[in-house]
Design an enzyme around this catalytic site. Structure first.
Site, PDB file in Angstrom:
ATOM      1  N   SER A   1      32.012 -27.308  14.110  1.00 25.55           N
ATOM      2  CA  SER A   1      32.857 -26.611  14.992  1.00 25.55           C
ATOM      3  C   SER A   1      34.015 -27.338  15.330  1.00 25.55           C
ATOM      4  CB  SER A   1      31.750 -26.396  16.437  1.00 25.55           C
ATOM      5  OG  SER A   1      31.185 -27.624  16.704  1.00 25.55           O
TER       6      SER A   1
ATOM      7  N   ASP B   1      29.284 -29.760  27.830  1.00 25.31           N
ATOM      8  CA  ASP B   1      29.687 -30.170  26.627  1.00 25.31           C
ATOM      9  C   ASP B   1      30.408 -31.128  26.342  1.00 25.31           C
ATOM     10  OD1 ASP B   1      30.679 -30.071  24.193  1.00 25.31           O
ATOM     11  OD2 ASP B   1      30.503 -27.881  23.826  1.00 25.31           O
TER      12      ASP B   1
ATOM     13  N   HIS C   1      33.090 -30.742  22.553  1.00 24.55           N
ATOM     14  CA  HIS C   1      34.355 -29.891  22.001  1.00 24.55           C
ATOM     15  C   HIS C   1      35.377 -29.921  23.082  1.00 24.55           C
ATOM     16  CE1 HIS C   1      30.596 -28.075  20.158  1.00 24.55           C
ATOM     17  NE2 HIS C   1      31.352 -28.083  19.166  1.00 24.55           N
TER      18      HIS C   1
END
Ligand code: NAG
Ligand code: NAG
Ligand code: NAG
Ligand code: NAG
Ligand code: NAG
Ligand code: NAG
Length: 413
Positions: free
Chosen positions: A148, A388, A391
């Site tokens: 990702s 998170d 990311h």
């Protein structure tokens, strides 16, 4: 950065200033501007850069400041510099950013993290020219392959180029693991292929891969590789999925009875060896270019940078001052260097670990769409649990990765 400033002071010392003046210089505010002084003096020293032949003479090149001299410049070694002309685009201007990365839309209150550019120690980065990038991609396919984080870089690149394309001349489509952005008038494609381990794994489903017990197959990358073959420019990555540990199986039919434990390092080395094998069998270095994007730093434990024992990137709004801090697994960097270094077909490393390591301020944190639904006020107040710290918000840090890719691709291959 300290190193750059003192190097520069040494040059000033030798060439311009007497020792007494130097001492005065050190104790003056000029110290703080020494890097900028170097900036300007280098600007006048530089020889003109030569644009890549692939692009041809007719496309003159726009630089951030003057013209860069890229020979021997390690663009990945440098520092973050304030730049209020950033970001390069606005979140709302790019319809392709997924809910996982739209931080402003998810209520991020401060925007300090957006106003930084990357300044290599020994040269300037060319400013990103979307038209020139598309020109370079005319008739070509550029494909990101990996996890990702590579999807984030793909999205950033699409956002960077799509601004110069009218609505009817661009489109995006998903076919299973492959997402394709097309710039019609250029016959150019920017693509992303989901393959978090590069090797075959039980996490290869592009949508359903929230799996704790991760299993890789000890085999070639050919099954995925058939989808990469026709790409002119390939950018691989694979990191974050390894960190929590994997198990390995020789063949999927044996999965149940014959799964072995394997260390992250041993598994990662197999993946790198198999990738290099595939590259050497399938990539013609005269016609294609191959990159490997290194480890993207994570900030999941603030203890590591001297913060509170229970914290992470949540509520962090300032980057680390210590720009030598390394927030990734060093052992894997060695494996990347060793195994890619053995490849006969050259693979260029996008060495982003150092530049991402201080950026604890730039993660999506709690400002993203959560699988389980929006966070309540209480949950937000206790955001450490949900943040998170892997990311990156877009626009943001990953735009710089593409400026580096652009620089490597077009200006100093
Ligand atoms: C960007 O590149 C295009 C194509 O080479 C050129 O025509 C244009 O002037 C460039 N723009 C800037 C701002 O340098
Ligand atoms: C992977 O496969 C190779 C070749 O079949 C074998 O030599 C090696 O021992 C295997 N490694 C693991 C960890 O199973
Ligand atoms: C493999 O790892 C798991 C989890 O870490 C552990 O429970 C199991 O005992 C290990 N198996 C072997 C054969 O070492
Ligand atoms: C990548 O960067 C790290 C630290 O920033 C450095 O130690 C390493 O040598 C670099 N690797 C390559 C191949 O340039
Ligand atoms: C966030 O950080 C600020 C300043 O460091 C602090 O005052 C505030 O209490 C923190 N908020 C949360 C929810 O931890
Ligand atoms: C925040 O989460 C931690 C860890 O689960 C928990 O111990 C604590 O009670 C929570 N605090 C609040 C204010 O909800």
């Amino acid at each position: 950065m300290k190193g750059a400033s003192s190097q520069c002071l040494a040059v000033i010392f030798q060439t311009i200033l007497s020792p007494i003046l130097l001492i005065a210089f050190i104790f003056s505010a000029a110290l703080f501007y020494s890097a900028d002084f170097c900036y300007i003096s280098r600007f006048y020293d530089n020889r003109p850069a030569t644009a890549d032949e692939k692009i041809g003479e007719k496309h003159k090149v726009g630089f951030a400041m003057g013209e860069g001299n890229y020979k021997d410049c390690d663009v990945f070694s440098g520092r973050w510099v304030r730049d209020y002309s950033r970001p390069l685009y606005e979140e709302w201007q790019c319809p392709y950013i997924g809910d996982q990365l739209t931080c402003l839309n998810h209520g991020r209150p401060e925007m300090d993290y957006r106003y930084w550019r990357w300044q290599p120690r020994a040269c300037y980065l060319p400013s990103f020219n979307a038209t020139l990038m598309l020109e370079a991609l005319r008739g070509k396919r550029l494909m990101f392959v990996g996890d990702s984080l590579n999807r984030g870089q793909f999205t950033s690149l699409v956002c960077l180029v799509q601004r110069v394309l009218p609505q009817h001349a661009k489109s995006i489509q998903t076919f299973g693991s492959l997402t394709v952005f097309t710039a019609k008038d250029y016959n150019a494609r920017i693509e992303y292929y989901w393959s978090p381990f590069l090797l075959e794994s039980n996490s290869d489903d592009p949508n359903k891969h929230r799996i704790k017990d991760r299993i890789i197959r000890n085999g070639t990358v050919d099954k995925h590789g058939q989808h990469w073959k026709k790409a002119d420019i390939l950018i691989f990555n694979s990191y974050i999925w390894w960190v929590e540990g994997v198990r390995i199986v020789q063949d999927w039919s044996e999965e149940v009875k014959n799964i072995k434990n394997i260390s992250t390092e041993d598994g990662y080395r197999i993946a790198m060896k198999m990738l290099v094998k595939w590259i050497n069998k399938n990539r013609d270095p005269k016609k294609t270019t191959t990159f490997y994007s290194g480890m993207s730093a994570t900030h999941q434990a603030s203890e590591r940078w001297g913060g509170s024992p229970k914290g992470n990137c949540f509520n962090e709004t300032k980057m680390l001052e210590d720009q030598t801090f390394f927030a990734a697994r060093t052992s894997l960097l060695h494996i990347i260097n060793e195994e890619l270094g053995k490849s006969a077909v050259p693979v260029t490393l996008l060495n982003i670990t150092q530049l991402t390591s201080p950026r604890k301020d730039a993660h999506t944190s709690i400002y993203k769409k959560f699988f389980e639904g929006p966070l309540t006020q209480d949950q937000k107040a206790n955001g450490t649990r949900y943040a998170d710290c892997i990311h990156w918000c877009l626009p943001g840090v990953q735009d710089v990765w593409n400026e580096l890719l652009y620089a490597k691709l077009l200006f100093f291959p």
